[in-house]
Design an enzyme around this catalytic site. Structure first.
Site, short mmCIF file in Angstrom:
data_model
loop_
_atom_site.label_atom_id
_atom_site.label_comp_id
_atom_site.label_asym_id
_atom_site.label_seq_id
_atom_site.Cartn_x
_atom_site.Cartn_y
_atom_site.Cartn_z
N SER A 1 0.85 -1.19 0.00
CA SER A 1 0.00 0.00 0.00
C SER A 1 0.88 1.24 0.00
O SER A 1 1.60 1.50 0.97
CB SER A 1 -0.89 0.02 1.24
OG SER A 1 -1.33 1.34 1.49
N HIS B 1 -1.20 -1.43 -4.22
CA HIS B 1 -2.47 -1.03 -3.60
C HIS B 1 -2.47 0.48 -3.41
O HIS B 1 -1.54 1.05 -2.83
CB HIS B 1 -2.60 -1.76 -2.26
CG HIS B 1 -3.89 -1.52 -1.55
ND1 HIS B 1 -5.05 -2.21 -1.84
CD2 HIS B 1 -4.22 -0.69 -0.53
CE1 HIS B 1 -6.02 -1.82 -1.04
NE2 HIS B 1 -5.55 -0.88 -0.23
N ASP C 1 -4.57 3.73 -2.03
CA ASP C 1 -5.63 4.12 -1.11
C ASP C 1 -6.13 5.53 -1.38
O ASP C 1 -5.43 6.50 -1.10
CB ASP C 1 -5.12 4.03 0.34
CG ASP C 1 -4.94 2.60 0.79
OD1 ASP C 1 -5.92 1.83 0.72
OD2 ASP C 1 -3.81 2.24 1.19
N PHE D 1 -5.78 5.20 7.82
CA PHE D 1 -4.34 5.37 8.05
C PHE D 1 -3.60 4.03 8.01
O PHE D 1 -4.17 3.00 8.36
CB PHE D 1 -4.10 6.01 9.43
CG PHE D 1 -4.79 7.34 9.58
CD1 PHE D 1 -4.19 8.50 9.11
CD2 PHE D 1 -6.04 7.43 10.17
CE1 PHE D 1 -4.84 9.73 9.23
CE2 PHE D 1 -6.69 8.65 10.29
CZ PHE D 1 -6.09 9.80 9.82
N ASP E 1 -6.77 -6.14 4.50
CA ASP E 1 -6.09 -4.84 4.51
C ASP E 1 -6.10 -4.27 5.93
O ASP E 1 -7.17 -4.01 6.49
CB ASP E 1 -6.86 -3.90 3.55
CG ASP E 1 -6.20 -2.55 3.37
OD1 ASP E 1 -5.12 -2.32 3.95
OD2 ASP E 1 -6.78 -1.72 2.63
C1 DX5 Z 1 -6.09 1.98 5.53
C2 DX5 Z 1 -5.64 1.54 4.16
C3 DX5 Z 1 -4.57 0.53 4.17
C4 DX5 Z 1 -3.30 0.92 4.89
C5 DX5 Z 1 -2.68 -0.32 5.43
O1 DX5 Z 1 -7.12 2.88 5.35
O2 DX5 Z 1 -6.74 0.99 3.45
O3 DX5 Z 1 -4.30 0.05 2.87
O4 DX5 Z 1 -2.39 1.59 4.07
O5 DX5 Z 1 -1.56 0.02 6.19
P1 DX5 Z 1 -0.89 -1.01 7.21
O6 DX5 Z 1 -0.51 -2.25 6.44
O7 DX5 Z 1 0.30 -0.26 7.74
O8 DX5 Z 1 -1.92 -1.32 8.27
ZN ZN Z 2 -6.36 -0.01 1.51
#
Ligand code: DX5
Ligand code: ZN
Length: 218
Positions: A10, A35, A37, A145, A177
């Protein structure tokens, strides 16, 4: 337990001053998807980016762009994201009163259609569309986040959805995710997930991106 797993870094955790290099490092390290976001500050806290950055990512990699839309009224922007080069468009069930139509529209734009549910949303909400989606995404953090703690109740949801997908002989990807790391991936894998999004565990891994991706594969 699924054999082949896909890793989708991501870019929310990436260093945007070096986005091209960071995506290249993911690709070199064998990442499967990128990915992306998209967050509007309304549906979920945090305000990220739109089609402009998707288009830049498109020029940076040949990997599929897995675009996660955390925005209200996503149907208004689907065509823009498709045009920008998104391969997968995933919409939150919580944002789509006409979910069936929205998913049909994604497919008609030539993208893979994904549906995603928040930690507090029950799996029954996506049951009516399971037969038409290419991807189901289960949030194991509340969207907004990177770097949040894993919500373990999501494991049972993955198990339930895996069972339902198998019942209808769907080959849709089952993606998770939030809070994915070397200790949580095996639990989600055992529950039936086969695609793993990771932000901090890739881009903030102390030994670097390649080592982070290796650690996730176990
Ligand atoms: C959260 C996002 C995620 C996020 C995951 O709103 O959808 O994709 O970037 O981050 P980690 O892997 O650090 O939890
Ligand atoms: Zn995501």
């Amino acid at each position: 337990m699924t054999d082949n797993i896909l890793i989708a870094p991501s870019i929310l955790s990436a260093d945007f001053l070096h986005l091209k290099d960071q995506i290249a490092a993911c690709e070199d390290a064998g990442a499967d998807w990128i990915h992306v976001d998209v967050i509007d500050g309304h549906f979920a806290p945090n305000l990220t980016f739109g089609p402009l950055i998707v288009e830049a990512c498109r020029r940076a990699t040949k990997l599929p762009l897995d675009v996660h839309l955390m925005i209200e009224q996503p149907e208004r922007l689907l065509a823009d994201f498709a045009k920008a080069g998104a391969d997968h468009l995933t919409v939150h069930v919580e944002t789509c009163p006409h979910l069936h139509r929205t998913l049909q529209e994604i497919k008609s734009l030539g993208c893979k259609a994904g549906v995603v549910l928040n930690p507090a949303t029950p799996t029954v909400m996506i049951e009516p569309v399971l037969g038409m989606v290419d991807l189901v995404l289960v949030m194991s953090v509340n969207p907004g986040f990177s770097g949040q703690a894993f919500i373990s109740e999501a494991i049972a949801k993955v198990r339930t959805i895996r069972q339902k997908l198998d019942e209808i002989m769907s080959r849709a990807w089952l993606e998770v995710d939030g809070g994915m790391a070397a200790d949580t991936v095996p639990q989600m894998r055992a529950a039936g997930a086969n695609v793993f999004v990771a932000g901090n565990a890739v881009f903030k891994y102390p030994q670097g991106i390649a080592a982070g991706i290796r650690a996730l594969r176990g």
